[in-house]
Design an enzyme around this catalytic site. Structure first.
Site, PDB file in Angstrom:
ATOM      1  N   TYR A 212       0.650  -0.787   0.223  1.00  0.00           N
ATOM      2  CA  TYR A 212       0.190   0.097  -0.133  1.00  0.00           C
ATOM      3  C   TYR A 212       0.706   1.636  -0.341  1.00  0.00           C
ATOM      4  CZ  TYR A 212      -3.297   3.594   1.594  1.00  0.00           C
ATOM      5  OH  TYR A 212      -4.354   4.371   1.245  1.00  0.00           O
TER       6      TYR A 212
ATOM      7  N   TRP B  30       1.038   5.170  -0.977  1.00  0.00           N
ATOM      8  CA  TRP B  30       0.814   7.096  -2.445  1.00  0.00           C
ATOM      9  C   TRP B  30       2.113   7.018  -3.561  1.00  0.00           C
ATOM     10  CZ3 TRP B  30      -3.247  11.223  -2.140  1.00  0.00           C
ATOM     11  CH2 TRP B  30      -4.575  10.821  -1.714  1.00  0.00           C
TER      12      TRP B  30
HETATM   13  P1  PGD Z   1       3.353   7.900   2.329  1.00  0.00           P
HETATM   14  O1  PGD Z   1       4.535   8.828   2.810  1.00  0.00           O
HETATM   15  O2  PGD Z   1       2.957   8.862   0.832  1.00  0.00           O
HETATM   16  O3  PGD Z   1       2.432   7.925   2.951  1.00  0.00           O
HETATM   17  O4  PGD Z   1       0.680   6.117   3.785  1.00  0.00           O
HETATM   18  P2  PGD Z   1       1.583   6.050   2.610  1.00  0.00           P
HETATM   19  O5  PGD Z   1       2.575   4.743   2.545  1.00  0.00           O
HETATM   20  O6  PGD Z   1       0.918   6.554   0.804  1.00  0.00           O
HETATM   21  O7  PGD Z   1       4.364   7.405   1.373  1.00  0.00           O
HETATM   22  C1  PGD Z   1       5.156   7.001   0.279  1.00  0.00           C
HETATM   23  C2  PGD Z   1       5.913   6.900  -0.324  1.00  0.00           C
HETATM   24  O8  PGD Z   1       6.298   6.115  -1.351  1.00  0.00           O
HETATM   25  C3  PGD Z   1       6.739   7.605   0.246  1.00  0.00           C
HETATM   26  O9  PGD Z   1       8.081   7.152   0.402  1.00  0.00           O
HETATM   27  C4  PGD Z   1       7.724   7.804  -1.179  1.00  0.00           C
HETATM   28  O10 PGD Z   1       9.164   8.823  -1.055  1.00  0.00           O
HETATM   29  C5  PGD Z   1       8.228   6.705  -2.063  1.00  0.00           C
HETATM   30  N1  PGD Z   1       7.072   6.838  -3.647  1.00  0.00           N
HETATM   31  C6  PGD Z   1       7.432   8.247  -4.023  1.00  0.00           C
HETATM   32  N2  PGD Z   1       7.239   7.548  -5.701  1.00  0.00           N
HETATM   33  C7  PGD Z   1       7.769   6.476  -5.646  1.00  0.00           C
HETATM   34  C8  PGD Z   1       8.429   5.859  -6.927  1.00  0.00           C
HETATM   35  O11 PGD Z   1       7.767   6.235  -8.093  1.00  0.00           O
HETATM   36  N3  PGD Z   1       8.518   4.604  -6.751  1.00  0.00           N
HETATM   37  C9  PGD Z   1       8.981   3.916  -5.513  1.00  0.00           C
HETATM   38  N4  PGD Z   1       9.632   2.672  -5.709  1.00  0.00           N
HETATM   39  N5  PGD Z   1       8.499   5.145  -4.594  1.00  0.00           N
HETATM   40  C10 PGD Z   1       8.490   6.447  -4.448  1.00  0.00           C
HETATM   41  C11 PGD Z   1      -0.335   7.695   3.732  1.00  0.00           C
HETATM   42  C12 PGD Z   1      -2.065   6.760   4.497  1.00  0.00           C
HETATM   43  O12 PGD Z   1      -1.511   6.743   5.775  1.00  0.00           O
HETATM   44  C13 PGD Z   1      -2.495   7.217   4.274  1.00  0.00           C
HETATM   45  S1  PGD Z   1      -3.206   7.585   3.033  1.00  0.00           S
HETATM   46  C14 PGD Z   1      -2.759   7.663   5.295  1.00  0.00           C
HETATM   47  S2  PGD Z   1      -4.718   8.194   5.369  1.00  0.00           S
HETATM   48  C15 PGD Z   1      -3.351   7.129   7.012  1.00  0.00           C
HETATM   49  N6  PGD Z   1      -3.846   8.216   7.941  1.00  0.00           N
HETATM   50  C16 PGD Z   1      -3.222   8.479   8.908  1.00  0.00           C
HETATM   51  C17 PGD Z   1      -3.500   9.291   9.245  1.00  0.00           C
HETATM   52  O13 PGD Z   1      -4.438  10.559   9.478  1.00  0.00           O
HETATM   53  N7  PGD Z   1      -3.403   8.916  10.682  1.00  0.00           N
HETATM   54  C18 PGD Z   1      -2.229   8.607  11.962  1.00  0.00           C
HETATM   55  N8  PGD Z   1      -1.682   8.179  13.048  1.00  0.00           N
HETATM   56  N9  PGD Z   1      -2.530   7.414  10.416  1.00  0.00           N
HETATM   57  C19 PGD Z   1      -2.314   7.425   9.352  1.00  0.00           C
HETATM   58  N10 PGD Z   1      -1.596   6.450   8.499  1.00  0.00           N
HETATM   59  C20 PGD Z   1      -2.127   6.639   7.028  1.00  0.00           C
END
Ligand code: PGD
Length: 763
Positions: free
Chosen positions: A108, A110
């Site tokens: 999972y 983004w």
């Molecule tokens: P991101 O920081 O977006 O978090 O969790 P998610 O895991 O989506 O992580 C994406 C990672 O992908 C980053 O480390 C980035 O460097 C990497 N990345 C970006 N582009 C690429 C690529 O092209 N290739 C590769 N291999 N890597 C890439 C988000 C999640 O967290 C979400 S959606 C929600 S809504 C939740 N919200 C909460 C919350 O409200 N409260 C708490 N306590 N916890 C939450 N967690 C959740």
């Protein structure tokens, strides 16, 4: 200097390399660009980039196997031509010894906004085409509870939230907005896939100028933009369902509920009414009852309910409310409340889920499908609800109830993750760490040394979005953006597609993965939307093919969806509601509903971690761990916008003056937030913008443990504190938003740990 078009989850822009920095200019059509764009400026060359394939020393020395050193070991860099055969050999071993059903590829996250280099699709395609499949994950951390309950009671989340031009209706027609969880514009800055026009604030201010009234229930004042001068009801967190029931009591007992609408379009009104009036359980859900639970004045609720019946009223429920224990209930009760007003299906009225909480919600969908990468066929049927990852890793063989099914956790031997950061997004990170110690091998593709990369055995350096060409598109955005490469890939970084192509090649499956095409060929015209069986109509096809060469496209919007009115107010046959009335396009059929940890109608259940419960005697403050304003989740935590909102190098924890005084805490003090699961440090800001007994600390600071045996996060990642349980047996969504904690001033010397230093092995 040439500025090239590009896009991100937080906005479209043009960019050019200026020396070793990136200059970023927002898209000219964006009325309200996001400050998060600033995080891109120093990103490509940042010192926390993963520069070469990196192997954990313990894995290289000892081979695959469970290992508690994950998270504290050093890494050895190898060349690509050494790395690929090693990984292919390990995939082959796991496939031969256990089969693909022991590989977790749910992965999972983004990652970045783009259609082809979509990391999750890429890793799924690799596992499907080269291994025969993988254990997958279902749903999102954003909206797990809503995704599960809405199809039972009104229709799929996307159909409810993402088909109509609600922002336009709000600007011109809505007279009263009742926003549970607010409409935080900082969250609306972001939308998966990209957003070329940020319209939330302009629409809300237009409504305000027209005289629309905004009422917000939230513990945080800034969950509504100051511009709309909302009436702020600072309720106790987790009590919104009780408030809605109090409002419903007024509507029902004062004869203000729209009986004609309820009779025609809804199923189960009488049972809901029996619960609300107390006929079925002896407790009338009066405004006074709601006041006792929520702290909101009963007379204010009475006045509001009457206003809702008299004016064109939009009830909104934010994502945050359902990211908590029993998170299904405020969503269901919000729908029921809107149904009582009889305004569902009326322009500017009724119910909206997550309007103002995600950028592209409330916009008309495009009339053509956006391109997606075909992931191939997954030969493994096992899956988990996405937020049950630690349970999966820790409890092989255990069972789990989910949405009417009973799932059994497989014994996972290999984890493959690309494009996500579970050590950001998951709850109770000490537990997650224990789970990550169990598999034989963990492989991660990352651009940066995030905490997830630091818990992997093999970390492969992926390119950033700015380093490659792609198409940016979202089903609810009017523009498809030709995303052009702005800078060359840094050091040894390679596109996920190229890495997987080589890996598939080493497994003898290159063509199966690549489809016999280079990525240029995928992008340049041969890249058609999936599912292949339903190509876009001929006249739209031209808009989608060859977008890169044309610099982008503005495909036509879809037709208005028509009224949505069928609503299930209590359990019964969903189909019955769906067939009510000519305008109805209501609930889809689902599994039997009464057995799903629901009362059979929306209900206020007392959660474990709330301020009215016994545990508040030990941990007297409610932590609101919400989305950050200055970055997307954990992405680019080191960037200028993100770093600019930290204080003394740590995340800010906001606390009310009464609670700060009782703990001798002043703005700028280092504080320690703690509960039975863990602790983190943060810098205090004392403010009346949070209600008493609430402390707010946003998510996204990179998890930086104080030491090998001390998981205290020095940067302020709240997920060391949050509770890792499902919302209920229905959805098993994540409960990360709300947790009980205490806070104390921290006068000690915190260890100096650099969260961004690559963890390379010495010597
Ligand atoms: P991101 O920081 O977006 O978090 O969790 P998610 O895991 O989506 O992580 C994406 C990672 O992908 C980053 O480390 C980035 O460097 C990497 N990345 C970006 N582009 C690429 C690529 O092209 N290739 C590769 N291999 N890597 C890439 C988000 C999640 O967290 C979400 S959606 C929600 S809504 C939740 N919200 C909460 C919350 O409200 N409260 C708490 N306590 N916890 C939450 N967690 C959740």
């Amino acid at each position: 200097m040439t500025y090239k078009p590009h896009s991100s989850h937080w906005g479209a822009f043009s960019a050019a390399a200026v020396g070793d920095r990136i200059d970023v200019v927002p898209h000219p059509d964006d009325p309200c660009p996001s400050p998060i764009l600033d995080n891109l400026r120093d990103a490509p060359g940042h010192r926390s980039r993963v520069r070469k394939p990196a192997f954990r020393k313990g894995w290289l020395d000892g081979g695959p196997g469970p290992d508690t050193r994950r998270g504290s070991d050093g890494y050895v860099e190898l060349e690509w031509d050494e790395a690929i055969p090693l990984i292919a050999a390990e995939l082959t071993r796991v496939e031969r010894e256990y089969g693909p059903g022991r590989v977790f590829g749910g992965s999972y996250g983004w990652s970045s906004a783009r259609r082809f280099h979509h990391a999750q699709s890429q890793v799924h395609r690799l596992l499907n085409t080269a291994l025969g499949g993988y254990v997958s994950s279902y749903g999102t951390y954003s909206a797990g509870a809503a995704q599960a309950i809405m199809p039972h009671v009104i229709g799929g989340l996307d159909k409810v939230a993402r088909t109509d031009d609600l922002w336009g209706e709000l600007a011109t027609t809505t007279e009263l907005v009742v926003a549970f969880g607010g409409m935080p514009v900082r969250n609306a800055m972001v939308s998966a896939g990209g957003v070329s026009r940020h319209v939330a604030l302009p629409s809300m201010t237009a409504a305000h100028r027209r005289g629309a009234r905004f009422v917000m229930f939230s513990p945080l004042r800034d969950d509504m933009p100051a511009e709309v001068e909302a009436e702020w009801h600072a309720n106790l967190p987790l009590t919104d369902t009780a408030i809605m029931l109090g409002l419903a009591h007024v509507l029902i007992t004062e004869g203000l509920a729209d009986r004609a609408f309820l009779d025609r379009y809804c199923v189960g009104f009488d049972r809901l009414a029996d619960y609300v009036t107390g006929k079925s359980d002896g407790v009338a859900k009066t405004p006074e009852w709601a006041e006792e639970i929520s702290g909101i004045d009963a007379d204010a609720l009475r006045e509001l309910a009457r206003a809702m019946a008299a004016r064109r009223t939009l009830v909104t429920v934010s994502n945050s409310l359902q990211r908590a224990e029993f998170g299904e209930q405020p969503v269901w009760m919000g729908i029921a409340l809107a149904a009582l007003t009889g305004q569902i299906g009326q322009p500017g009225g009724g119910f909206s889920y997550s309007l103002g909480a995600i950028g592209n919600v409330g916009k008309r969908a495009l009339g053509v499908p956006i391109p997606t990468l075909n992931q191939g066929k997954n030969g493994v049927g096992d899956f988990i609800p996405v937020a049950r990852i630690t349970d999966l890793l820790l409890n092989p063989g255990a069972t789990l109830e989910f949405n009417g099914k009973v799932l059994t956790y497989p014994d996972i031997r290999l984890v493959y993750w690309a494009g996500g950061n579970p050590f950001h997004h998951h709850q109770d990170l000490s537990r997650l760490r224990a789970g990550f110690a169990r598999p034989d091998t963990i492989i991660v593709h990352e651009q940066f040394w995030t905490a997830t990369a630091r818990h992997a055995d093999i970390v492969l350096p992926a390119t950033m979005t700015l380093e490659r060409d792609d198409i940016g598109a979202s089903q609810n955005d009017t523009k498809m953006i030709a995303m052009k490469q702005v800078v060359a890939p840094q050091a040894g970084a390679r596109d996920d597609f190229e890495i997987f192509a080589d890996l598939a090649g080493a497994l003898g499956r290159r063509d199966a993965f690549t489809g016999g095409r280079t990525q240029r060929e995928w992008l340049a015209g041969k890249y058609v939307p999936a599912p292949a069986a339903a190509p876009p109509p001929g006249r739209h096809r031209a808009a989608l093919v060859g977008i890169l060469g044309k610099g982008g496209a503005s495909p036509p919007p879809g037709a208005p969806p028509g009224a949505r009115r069928g609503v299930l107010l209590c359990s019964g046959s969903p189909r019955a509601a769906a067939t009510r009335g000519p305008a109805s396009r209501g609930p889809a059929a689902g599994p039997p509903f009464t057995s799903l940890h629901c009362a059979g109608h929306p209900k206020w259940f007392e959660p474990v971690e709330w301020l009215g419960g016994a545990l508040a005697g030990t941990y007297p403050l409610q932590l609101v761990a919400n989305q950050p304003a200055n970055r997307l989740h954990s992405q680019l935590d080191f960037g200028a916008a993100s770093a600019g909102r930290k204080l003394n190098g740590r995340e800010v924890a906001r606390i009310h003056p009464d609670d700060a005084r009782a703990r001798a805490i002043a703005t700028g003090d280092t504080v320690r937030l703690f509960n039975g699961r863990g602790a983190c440090l943060a810098t205090a800001v004392v403010t009346e913008d949070v209600r008493p007994r609430v402390v707010q600390l946003s998510t996204g600071a990179w998890f930086t443990p104080a030491g090998t045996d001390d998981p205290t996060c020095l940067q302020g990642n709240p997920n060391v504190l949050t509770r890792d349980v499902g919302t209920s047996r229905l959805a098993q969504g994540c409960c990360g938003q709300l947790t009980l904690v205490d806070v104390e001033r921290f006068d000690g010397e915190a260890p100096a740990v650099d969260p961004y230093a690559p963890p390379l092995a010495r010597g």
